[in-house]
Enzyme design. Structure first.
Site, PDB file in Angstrom:
ATOM      1  N   LYS A  60      -8.283  -6.946  -4.105  1.00  0.00           N
ATOM      2  CA  LYS A  60      -7.293  -6.264  -6.171  1.00  0.00           C
ATOM      3  C   LYS A  60      -6.288  -6.227  -5.214  1.00  0.00           C
ATOM      4  O   LYS A  60      -5.898  -5.556  -3.923  1.00  0.00           O
ATOM      5  CB  LYS A  60      -7.654  -4.966  -6.468  1.00  0.00           C
ATOM      6  CG  LYS A  60      -8.351  -3.980  -5.177  1.00  0.00           C
ATOM      7  CD  LYS A  60      -9.399  -3.229  -6.116  1.00  0.00           C
ATOM      8  CE  LYS A  60     -10.013  -2.121  -4.585  1.00  0.00           C
ATOM      9  NZ  LYS A  60     -10.875  -1.353  -5.148  1.00  0.00           N
ATOM     10  N   TYR A  79      18.608  11.978   6.513  1.00  0.00           N
ATOM     11  CA  TYR A  79      18.809  13.221   5.426  1.00  0.00           C
ATOM     12  C   TYR A  79      18.363  14.125   6.032  1.00  0.00           C
ATOM     13  O   TYR A  79      17.365  14.280   6.402  1.00  0.00           O
ATOM     14  CB  TYR A  79      17.821  12.664   4.803  1.00  0.00           C
ATOM     15  CG  TYR A  79      19.363  10.955   3.811  1.00  0.00           C
ATOM     16  CD1 TYR A  79      20.287  11.557   3.403  1.00  0.00           C
ATOM     17  CD2 TYR A  79      17.961   9.918   3.795  1.00  0.00           C
ATOM     18  CE1 TYR A  79      20.748  10.946   2.070  1.00  0.00           C
ATOM     19  CE2 TYR A  79      18.729   8.779   2.816  1.00  0.00           C
ATOM     20  CZ  TYR A  79      20.113   9.180   2.276  1.00  0.00           C
ATOM     21  OH  TYR A  79      20.576   8.241   1.570  1.00  0.00           O
TER      22      TYR A  79
HETATM   23  C1  LIG Z   1     -11.724  -1.412  -4.012  1.00  0.00           C
HETATM   24  C2  LIG Z   1     -12.966  -1.542  -4.556  1.00  0.00           C
HETATM   25  C3  LIG Z   1     -14.008  -1.932  -3.325  1.00  0.00           C
HETATM   26  C4  LIG Z   1     -13.570  -2.534  -1.669  1.00  0.00           C
HETATM   27  O1  LIG Z   1     -13.596  -1.171  -1.056  1.00  0.00           O
HETATM   28  P1  LIG Z   1     -12.918  -1.385   0.302  1.00  0.00           P
HETATM   29  O2  LIG Z   1     -13.148   0.381   0.882  1.00  0.00           O
HETATM   30  O3  LIG Z   1     -12.229  -1.786   0.277  1.00  0.00           O
HETATM   31  O4  LIG Z   1     -14.310  -2.145   1.071  1.00  0.00           O
HETATM   32  C5  LIG Z   1     -15.633  -2.251  -3.400  1.00  0.00           C
HETATM   33  N1  LIG Z   1     -16.027  -1.826  -4.699  1.00  0.00           N
HETATM   34  C6  LIG Z   1     -15.192  -1.734  -6.154  1.00  0.00           C
HETATM   35  C7  LIG Z   1     -15.382  -1.019  -6.926  1.00  0.00           C
HETATM   36  C8  LIG Z   1     -13.554  -0.990  -5.352  1.00  0.00           C
HETATM   37  O5  LIG Z   1     -13.383  -0.661  -6.348  1.00  0.00           O
END
Ligand SMILES: *Cc1c(COP(=O)(O)O)cnc(C)c1O
Length: 360
Positions: free
Chosen positions: A34, A255
């Site tokens: 994702k 800044y």
């Molecule tokens: C993003 C996500 C993961 C992966 O988690 P990590 O800590 O990046 O390994 C697993 N399960 C769900 C439901 C997620 O949303």
């Protein structure tokens, strides 16, 4: 032409995936890609991993559709499921796996008229209290989904861990205990472990694990030592020194003129800023690697530029190579200095940064 770019090693991601598998040899490992594969380029990562993974996971349908459009034909689990009943048609059309996270999503599936049944994962809320149905509702949900023509036989029962990155917390054992006891009478596969649990909580390993962050080579606990964990950081972020000036004591930088030289200082300007995803909250003192030497950030991070104190490094000149994160400075170390987590830095890489894939 701007000298700022990221590098990604797809082979490093593959190696980290193999590590996730070897830590949990009895589990299937679904690669979580994702948020543009945590900034690494979702389609590129999917193409590189597709022959070694049983399935991918993304957050939203749009991400899954992008993968299908790019020709990825592995199963894709949509972690947040659908946000409206009408989107179920797309789930069937694109042959996606659907997470059911709450009663409303279950009801949409039960009452839909679909072209075919979906493969469903059902999430239980074992303590994180954001998504998932409560374990008391499990029997009813299994009965309803089990008798629906819209659902393929065989659910995967899933939960998400709230504190797996905290090795002292008792919460993970509680959550694992709760999902195991409340699902014991069913013969369904379970899915519990994220990256932190794959690395640190073997009792959470189940039919399906869901590694995300670890695939990109950093420790989910925030530890700076990915080497000890056997992880290879996949991304490096690079730029160049584009200007150098000498300041007198009392001269200030950036800044708000927040950082003031207390002695004669040699200041370098680097062509990176929060417009690229470098964290704006990184304070003066945050490490930056110039020609392999660590120097401190000085002054506020702006959209396109940062300053560093090069005093004592007399040979540094315009055009010299800078690493913002990667091997010398891990993304977790930068995140810790900036008061955030490496996940946010990786996922926050912006579209204006070109990614050079090292294995192509
Ligand atoms: C993003 C996500 C993961 C992966 O988690 P990590 O800590 O990046 O390994 C697993 N399960 C769900 C439901 C997620 O949303």
């Amino acid at each position: 032409m701007r000298p700022t770019f990221a590098t990604v090693s797809l082979e490093a991601i593959a190696s980290n995936y193999r590590l996730a598998k070897s830590l949990a040899p009895a589990s299937k490992s679904i690669a979580v890609i994702k948020a543009n594969a945590y900034g690494h380029g979702m389609v590129k990562v999917a193409r590189h991993l597709q022959d070694m993974v049983p399935a991918f996971a993304v957050a939203f349908i749009d991400e899954a559709v992008q993968l299908r459009d790019a020709g990825i034909n592995k199963p894709i689990l949509v972690l947040q499921g659908v946000h409206r009943a009408a989107d179920l048609a797309e789930v069937v059309a694109k042959d996606l796996w659907l997470m059911l996270n709450q009663q409303q999503q279950i009801e949409w599936v039960l009452s839909a008229r679909l072209a075919g049944p979906v493969r469903a994962w059902l999430k239980l809320d074992t303590g994180m209290h954001r998504l998932g149905i409560s374990p008391e509702k499990l029997d009813q949900a299994c009965e309803d989904l089990g008798s629906s023509v819209n659902v393929q036989p065989g659910l995967v029962l899933c939960t998400h861990l709230a504190c797996a990155d905290d090795l002292k917390s008792s919460m993970t054992r509680q959550q694992v205990g709760l999902i195991r006891s409340s699902t014991a009478k069913y013969n369904f596969e379970l899915s519990i472990a994220n990256s932190a649990a794959i690395l640190h909580w073997p009792e959470a390993h189940a039919g399906w694990n869901r590694p995300g962050y670890m695939l990109y080579g950093s420790c989910p606990t925030g530890s700076f030592d990915n080497v000890a964990a056997g992880l290879q950081p996949a991304m490096g972020m690079y730029s160049e020194i584009i200007a150098i000036r000498n300041l007198k004591p009392g001269d200030a930088v950036g800044y708000g003129l927040d950082w003031v030289a207390s002695k004669p200082s040699k200041i370098g300007t680097i062509a990176i800023g929060y417009g690229d995803g470098y964290p704006r909250h990184a304070p003066s003192g945050t490490p930056v690697s110039v020609n392999g030497q660590r120097v401190p950030l000085v002054g506020r991070v702006s959209m396109d530029a940062i300053g560093v104190d090069l005093s004592g490094f007399e040979d540094v000149k315009i055009g010299d190579r800078v690493e913002l994160w990667g091997k010398s400075i891990t993304v977790n170390e930068l995140a810790s200095a900036a008061g955030t987590i490496g996940y946010e830095i990786l996922a926050g890489l912006t579209g204006r940064v070109p990614i050079h894939y090292r294995d192509e």
